[in-house]
Design a protein around this motif. Structure first.
Motif, PDB file in Angstrom:
ATOM      1  N   ASP A   1     -13.982  23.893 -15.506  1.00  0.00           N
ATOM      2  CA  ASP A   1     -13.012  23.800 -16.599  1.00  0.00           C
ATOM      3  C   ASP A   1     -13.726  24.085 -17.907  1.00  0.00           C
ATOM      4  N   ILE A   2     -13.331  25.154 -18.583  1.00  0.00           N
ATOM      5  CA  ILE A   2     -13.944  25.467 -19.875  1.00  0.00           C
ATOM      6  C   ILE A   2     -12.971  25.230 -21.025  1.00  0.00           C
ATOM      7  N   GLY A   3     -11.852  24.554 -20.723  1.00  0.00           N
ATOM      8  CA  GLY A   3     -10.891  24.270 -21.772  1.00  0.00           C
ATOM      9  C   GLY A   3     -10.137  25.511 -22.198  1.00  0.00           C
ATOM     10  N   GLU A   4      -9.866  25.608 -23.484  1.00  0.00           N
ATOM     11  CA  GLU A   4      -9.061  26.722 -23.987  1.00  0.00           C
ATOM     12  C   GLU A   4      -9.755  28.064 -23.775  1.00  0.00           C
ATOM     13  N   GLY A   5     -11.066  28.110 -24.032  1.00  0.00           N
ATOM     14  CA  GLY A   5     -11.827  29.332 -23.787  1.00  0.00           C
ATOM     15  C   GLY A   5     -11.407  30.520 -24.621  1.00  0.00           C
ATOM     16  N   THR A   6     -10.892  30.272 -25.820  1.00  0.00           N
ATOM     17  CA  THR A   6     -10.489  31.376 -26.704  1.00  0.00           C
ATOM     18  C   THR A   6     -11.674  31.810 -27.561  1.00  0.00           C
ATOM     19  N   VAL A   7     -11.634  33.054 -28.016  1.00  0.00           N
ATOM     20  CA  VAL A   7     -12.716  33.611 -28.830  1.00  0.00           C
ATOM     21  C   VAL A   7     -12.145  34.133 -30.142  1.00  0.00           C
ATOM     22  N   ALA A   8     -12.693  33.657 -31.249  1.00  0.00           N
ATOM     23  CA  ALA A   8     -12.321  34.166 -32.567  1.00  0.00           C
ATOM     24  C   ALA A   8     -13.484  34.996 -33.095  1.00  0.00           C
ATOM     25  N   VAL A   9     -13.180  36.148 -33.666  1.00  0.00           N
ATOM     26  CA  VAL A   9     -14.205  37.043 -34.201  1.00  0.00           C
ATOM     27  C   VAL A   9     -14.004  37.157 -35.711  1.00  0.00           C
ATOM     28  N   ASP A  10     -15.056  36.854 -36.456  1.00  0.00           N
ATOM     29  CA  ASP A  10     -14.991  36.925 -37.917  1.00  0.00           C
ATOM     30  C   ASP A  10     -16.224  37.653 -38.434  1.00  0.00           C
ATOM     31  N   GLU A  11     -16.095  38.191 -39.628  1.00  0.00           N
ATOM     32  CA  GLU A  11     -17.231  38.815 -40.310  1.00  0.00           C
ATOM     33  C   GLU A  11     -17.602  37.955 -41.504  1.00  0.00           C
ATOM     34  N   THR A  12     -18.894  37.736 -41.675  1.00  0.00           N
ATOM     35  CA  THR A  12     -19.352  36.926 -42.793  1.00  0.00           C
ATOM     36  C   THR A  12     -20.552  37.601 -43.429  1.00  0.00           C
ATOM     37  N   GLU A  13     -20.818  37.296 -44.676  1.00  0.00           N
ATOM     38  CA  GLU A  13     -21.920  37.931 -45.393  1.00  0.00           C
ATOM     39  C   GLU A  13     -22.944  36.910 -45.846  1.00  0.00           C
ATOM     40  N   ASP A  14     -24.212  37.368 -45.897  1.00  0.00           N
ATOM     41  CA  ASP A  14     -25.303  36.623 -46.513  1.00  0.00           C
ATOM     42  C   ASP A  14     -25.365  35.170 -46.054  1.00  0.00           C
ATOM     43  N   ILE A  15     -25.539  34.972 -44.754  1.00  0.00           N
ATOM     44  CA  ILE A  15     -25.740  33.611 -44.246  1.00  0.00           C
ATOM     45  C   ILE A  15     -27.113  33.135 -44.687  1.00  0.00           C
TER      46      ILE A  15
END
Length: 328
Positions: free
Chosen positions: A103-117
């Motif tokens: 069981d991995i739960g919801e298992g959804t993937v969100a993809v975002d772009e971010t700058e200068d971490i």
């Protein structure tokens, strides 16, 4: 610099297996967000100054993986240039495979772009000026308020070395130091970190301080914090090394020459350190310890007594303990 972030919603029980599975497709260095409380052992091993408040554990976890984005929009994974869409496809394939046996739960993937971490400085959002009793502790990126200018002010930046004063163990040590320091005090600070205990001791009136630390980063952190608090070089010296096992460090530190030895370290390390600390103290010298989770108070107290010292005071704050002893 741009980064693509893949954030997966799962269950805390699936964290380790999922991280391992995604490592196999080139995603490394997972950032874990969950509400699992630390165990007593974890608290002792990971006692830190800056720890955000957490809510009650709900079994949900988020795993985030960051991949640097090239100018052409491609991502480099294991030396291969891959599109974000292809990595997403591979992640989703791995998740579907995991679902077949756990069981991995919801298992959804969100993809975002971010700058200068800014991996080094992001923690600063959690560290703001605060009081330890009547001492104002303030980082370099904040201003002293007009109404606080007559207070005792400690300017401290932890950098990559431990120690801002926010943690209970540090505060326990500070209060004990304040009780025992005189104008003639020579202090040995074992595991000095950012130098906060030595710097405050000098501000409380100590004559001089010597610090030791295993981490070379401590030397630079101490130098910066000395300058911020106008501590002359001759008042506080730091050396890198292990006082427990290295004869060269023991000889350089010296024997029977300190009025106070302070050590804010893990309980198990304190047990091993105590005989070496005793040899550094003058007769009648004070040994101040902290970093002790409450369930390990007994083993440190026993080590202190076996080393021939008398426990003069034990103080508590939260789950943490400080033991102060005197050499015969």
């Amino acid at each position: 610099m741009k980064w693509v972030k893949f954030r997966i919603k799962t269950l805390t029980e699936a964290e380790d297996i999922m991280i391992s599975a995604l490592y196999d497709i080139g995603l490394e260095g997972a950032q874990i967000e969950d509400k699992v409380p630390l165990t007593a052992v974890e608290k002792e091993q990971m006692f830190v100054d800056i720890l955000p408040e957490t809510e009650e554990d709900d079994g949900v976890a988020y795993l985030s993986f960051f991949v640097e984005e090239k100018e052409n929009g491609m991502l480099e994974v294991d030396g291969e240039n891959v599109s974000p869409e292809e990595i997403l496809r591979r992640v989703e394939k791995e998740l579907e495979g995991l679902r077949t046996f756990m069981d991995i739960g919801e298992g959804t993937v969100a993809v975002d772009e971010t700058e200068d971490i800014d991996w080094i400085n992001n923690w600063k959002e959690y560290f703001h000026q605060f009081y330890i009793d009547d001492v104002l502790v303030i980082p370099s990126w904040e201003e002293v308020k007009e109404e606080d200018r007559d207070k005792m002010i400690l300017h401290i930046d932890p950098g990559t070395a431990f120690g801002t004063g926010m943690h209970e163990t540090t505060q326990l040590c500070i209060r004990q130091l304040k009780k025992h320091i005189t104008e003639e005090t020579k202090l040995l600070d074992v595991g000095t970190g950012s130098g906060i205990l030595s710097i405050l001791s000098l501000m409380f009136g100590a004559k001089e301080a010597t610090g030791t630390d295993l981490d070379p980063c401590a030397v630079e952190a101490v130098e910066e914090n000395k300058k911020a608090n106008h501590i002359p070089d001759g008042k506080f010296q730091v050396m890198t090394g292990n006082l427990i096992t290295e004869k060269e460090v023991q000889d350089k530190v010296g024997y029977g020459c300190y009025d106070i030895v302070v050590a804010n370290i893990l309980a198990d390390v304190l047990v091993a350190l105590t005989p070496a600390a005793v040899s550094c103290l003058k007769p009648g010298g004070i040994y101040i310890t902290s970093g002790i989770i409450d369930e390990k108070e007994g083993i440190v107290a026993e080590a202190v007594r076996k080393a021939g010292m008398e426990v003069v005071e034990t103080t508590y704050q939260g789950e943490w303990v400080s033991i102060t002893a005197r050499k015969a």
